[in-house]
Design a protein around this motif. Sequence first.
Motif, mmCIF file in Angstrom:
data_model
loop_
_atom_site.group_PDB
_atom_site.id
_atom_site.type_symbol
_atom_site.label_atom_id
_atom_site.label_comp_id
_atom_site.label_asym_id
_atom_site.label_seq_id
_atom_site.Cartn_x
_atom_site.Cartn_y
_atom_site.Cartn_z
ATOM 1 N N PHE A 278 -33.541 -31.474 -126.878
ATOM 2 C CA PHE A 278 -33.506 -32.587 -125.929
ATOM 3 C C PHE A 278 -32.857 -33.736 -126.677
ATOM 4 O O PHE A 278 -33.378 -34.186 -127.694
ATOM 5 C CB PHE A 278 -34.923 -32.985 -125.495
ATOM 6 C CG PHE A 278 -35.620 -31.915 -124.711
ATOM 7 C CD1 PHE A 278 -35.552 -31.898 -123.329
ATOM 8 C CD2 PHE A 278 -36.324 -30.915 -125.361
ATOM 9 C CE1 PHE A 278 -36.188 -30.900 -122.611
ATOM 10 C CE2 PHE A 278 -36.961 -29.913 -124.642
ATOM 11 C CZ PHE A 278 -36.889 -29.906 -123.261
ATOM 12 N N GLU A 279 -31.714 -34.199 -126.195
ATOM 13 C CA GLU A 279 -30.970 -35.235 -126.897
ATOM 14 C C GLU A 279 -30.607 -36.365 -125.932
ATOM 15 O O GLU A 279 -29.946 -36.135 -124.924
ATOM 16 C CB GLU A 279 -29.706 -34.621 -127.502
ATOM 17 C CG GLU A 279 -28.955 -35.524 -128.408
ATOM 18 C CD GLU A 279 -27.809 -34.796 -129.112
ATOM 19 O OE1 GLU A 279 -26.872 -35.498 -129.498
ATOM 20 O OE2 GLU A 279 -27.850 -33.565 -129.262
ATOM 21 N N PHE A 280 -31.053 -37.577 -126.261
ATOM 22 C CA PHE A 280 -30.738 -38.720 -125.401
ATOM 23 C C PHE A 280 -29.256 -39.027 -125.444
ATOM 24 O O PHE A 280 -28.659 -39.108 -126.509
ATOM 25 C CB PHE A 280 -31.523 -39.965 -125.838
ATOM 26 C CG PHE A 280 -32.880 -40.047 -125.215
ATOM 27 C CD1 PHE A 280 -33.052 -40.680 -123.995
ATOM 28 C CD2 PHE A 280 -33.974 -39.480 -125.828
ATOM 29 C CE1 PHE A 280 -34.299 -40.752 -123.406
ATOM 30 C CE2 PHE A 280 -35.232 -39.542 -125.254
ATOM 31 C CZ PHE A 280 -35.387 -40.182 -124.034
ATOM 32 N N GLN A 281 -28.666 -39.220 -124.270
ATOM 33 C CA GLN A 281 -27.264 -39.589 -124.151
ATOM 34 C C GLN A 281 -27.119 -41.096 -124.007
ATOM 35 O O GLN A 281 -26.132 -41.668 -124.423
ATOM 36 C CB GLN A 281 -26.638 -38.903 -122.924
ATOM 37 C CG GLN A 281 -26.725 -37.388 -122.977
ATOM 38 C CD GLN A 281 -25.950 -36.810 -124.139
ATOM 39 O OE1 GLN A 281 -24.742 -36.957 -124.213
ATOM 40 N NE2 GLN A 281 -26.647 -36.187 -125.076
ATOM 41 N N LYS A 282 -28.096 -41.730 -123.381
ATOM 42 C CA LYS A 282 -28.060 -43.174 -123.137
ATOM 43 C C LYS A 282 -29.469 -43.659 -122.859
ATOM 44 O O LYS A 282 -30.386 -42.852 -122.666
ATOM 45 C CB LYS A 282 -27.137 -43.500 -121.961
ATOM 46 C CG LYS A 282 -27.494 -42.772 -120.673
ATOM 47 C CD LYS A 282 -26.478 -43.026 -119.593
ATOM 48 C CE LYS A 282 -26.792 -42.187 -118.366
ATOM 49 N NZ LYS A 282 -25.848 -42.352 -117.303
ATOM 50 N N GLU A 283 -29.655 -44.950 -122.857
ATOM 51 C CA GLU A 283 -30.939 -45.576 -122.514
ATOM 52 C C GLU A 283 -32.094 -45.059 -123.368
ATOM 53 O O GLU A 283 -33.198 -44.867 -122.875
ATOM 54 C CB GLU A 283 -31.257 -45.368 -121.027
ATOM 55 C CG GLU A 283 -30.223 -45.981 -120.105
ATOM 56 C CD GLU A 283 -30.457 -45.591 -118.650
ATOM 57 O OE1 GLU A 283 -31.610 -45.333 -118.264
ATOM 58 O OE2 GLU A 283 -29.475 -45.560 -117.907
ATOM 59 N N TYR A 284 -31.841 -44.825 -124.652
ATOM 60 C CA TYR A 284 -32.908 -44.327 -125.512
ATOM 61 C C TYR A 284 -33.914 -45.428 -125.810
ATOM 62 O O TYR A 284 -33.562 -46.548 -126.136
ATOM 63 C CB TYR A 284 -32.357 -43.778 -126.830
ATOM 64 C CG TYR A 284 -33.460 -43.442 -127.803
ATOM 65 C CD1 TYR A 284 -34.321 -42.390 -127.544
ATOM 66 C CD2 TYR A 284 -33.680 -44.208 -128.933
ATOM 67 C CE1 TYR A 284 -35.365 -42.090 -128.400
ATOM 68 C CE2 TYR A 284 -34.722 -43.917 -129.797
ATOM 69 C CZ TYR A 284 -35.558 -42.854 -129.528
ATOM 70 O OH TYR A 284 -36.584 -42.568 -130.372
ATOM 71 N N ASP A 285 -35.194 -45.078 -125.677
ATOM 72 C CA ASP A 285 -36.287 -45.970 -126.021
ATOM 73 C C ASP A 285 -37.371 -45.086 -126.616
ATOM 74 O O ASP A 285 -37.775 -44.097 -125.992
ATOM 75 C CB ASP A 285 -36.799 -46.686 -124.763
ATOM 76 C CG ASP A 285 -37.915 -47.680 -125.054
ATOM 77 O OD1 ASP A 285 -38.558 -47.589 -126.121
ATOM 78 O OD2 ASP A 285 -38.159 -48.541 -124.195
ATOM 79 N N LYS A 286 -37.841 -45.406 -127.820
ATOM 80 C CA LYS A 286 -38.834 -44.540 -128.465
ATOM 81 C C LYS A 286 -40.146 -44.487 -127.689
ATOM 82 O O LYS A 286 -40.981 -43.622 -127.945
ATOM 83 C CB LYS A 286 -39.066 -44.958 -129.907
ATOM 84 C CG LYS A 286 -39.702 -46.313 -130.076
ATOM 85 C CD LYS A 286 -39.851 -46.639 -131.540
ATOM 86 C CE LYS A 286 -40.442 -48.035 -131.691
ATOM 87 N NZ LYS A 286 -40.509 -48.458 -133.073
ATOM 88 N N ALA A 287 -40.324 -45.374 -126.714
ATOM 89 C CA ALA A 287 -41.528 -45.334 -125.875
ATOM 90 C C ALA A 287 -41.414 -44.294 -124.764
ATOM 91 O O ALA A 287 -42.389 -44.028 -124.070
ATOM 92 C CB ALA A 287 -41.788 -46.711 -125.269
ATOM 93 N N ASN A 288 -40.228 -43.693 -124.594
ATOM 94 C CA ASN A 288 -40.081 -42.646 -123.576
ATOM 95 C C ASN A 288 -40.923 -41.441 -123.954
ATOM 96 O O ASN A 288 -41.087 -41.126 -125.129
ATOM 97 C CB ASN A 288 -38.618 -42.215 -123.459
ATOM 98 C CG ASN A 288 -37.753 -43.274 -122.831
ATOM 99 O OD1 ASN A 288 -38.234 -44.152 -122.141
ATOM 100 N ND2 ASN A 288 -36.466 -43.196 -123.075
ATOM 101 N N SER A 289 -41.451 -40.778 -122.946
ATOM 102 C CA SER A 289 -42.244 -39.576 -123.192
ATOM 103 C C SER A 289 -41.580 -38.383 -122.512
ATOM 104 O O SER A 289 -40.797 -38.535 -121.579
ATOM 105 C CB SER A 289 -43.666 -39.752 -122.674
ATOM 106 O OG SER A 289 -43.667 -39.971 -121.283
ATOM 107 N N LEU A 290 -41.902 -37.207 -123.015
ATOM 108 C CA LEU A 290 -41.368 -35.954 -122.477
ATOM 109 C C LEU A 290 -42.537 -35.086 -122.052
ATOM 110 O O LEU A 290 -43.493 -34.904 -122.814
ATOM 111 C CB LEU A 290 -40.546 -35.226 -123.549
ATOM 112 C CG LEU A 290 -40.082 -33.811 -123.200
ATOM 113 C CD1 LEU A 290 -39.029 -33.856 -122.102
ATOM 114 C CD2 LEU A 290 -39.546 -33.106 -124.426
ATOM 115 N N VAL A 291 -42.464 -34.560 -120.826
ATOM 116 C CA VAL A 291 -43.492 -33.653 -120.323
ATOM 117 C C VAL A 291 -42.778 -32.409 -119.807
ATOM 118 O O VAL A 291 -41.771 -32.515 -119.106
ATOM 119 C CB VAL A 291 -44.318 -34.296 -119.185
ATOM 120 C CG1 VAL A 291 -45.442 -33.376 -118.747
ATOM 121 C CG2 VAL A 291 -44.871 -35.649 -119.603
ATOM 122 N N ILE A 292 -43.311 -31.239 -120.176
ATOM 123 C CA ILE A 292 -42.723 -29.977 -119.727
ATOM 124 C C ILE A 292 -43.788 -29.187 -118.972
ATOM 125 O O ILE A 292 -44.936 -29.087 -119.414
ATOM 126 C CB ILE A 292 -42.200 -29.156 -120.922
ATOM 127 C CG1 ILE A 292 -41.092 -29.938 -121.624
ATOM 128 C CG2 ILE A 292 -41.676 -27.790 -120.454
ATOM 129 C CD1 ILE A 292 -40.589 -29.296 -122.893
#
Length: 89
Positions: free
Chosen positions: A24-38
């Motif tokens: 999973f690689e951020f292309q834009k709008e990266y913020d370390k507060a983002n979370s990932l749920v699968i």
Amino acid sequence: MPNPDESEKVVKVYPSPAVTYVNFEFQKEYDKANSLVIFNFIGKKVYEAPSMPQKLTLNVSDYYRGTYIYQVRDRTGNIIDSGKFLVTK
């Protein structure tokens, strides 16, 4: 020619189908507060990263074969990107 949907994606997910890992690689709008749920194909949460790095490699070798849904959420819980990837064995 790039897929128009791909240019709108916040996160690039590859490879799909995956066998042992998926990136999973951020292309834009990266913020370390983002979370990932699968979620698996029946809607059960199988993975959650409350703080997502700019690039994450997830080991999927223990995942069952099938389609998985991912959601990237911002710090307030809003979904900023979602999609699916396939795991094969």
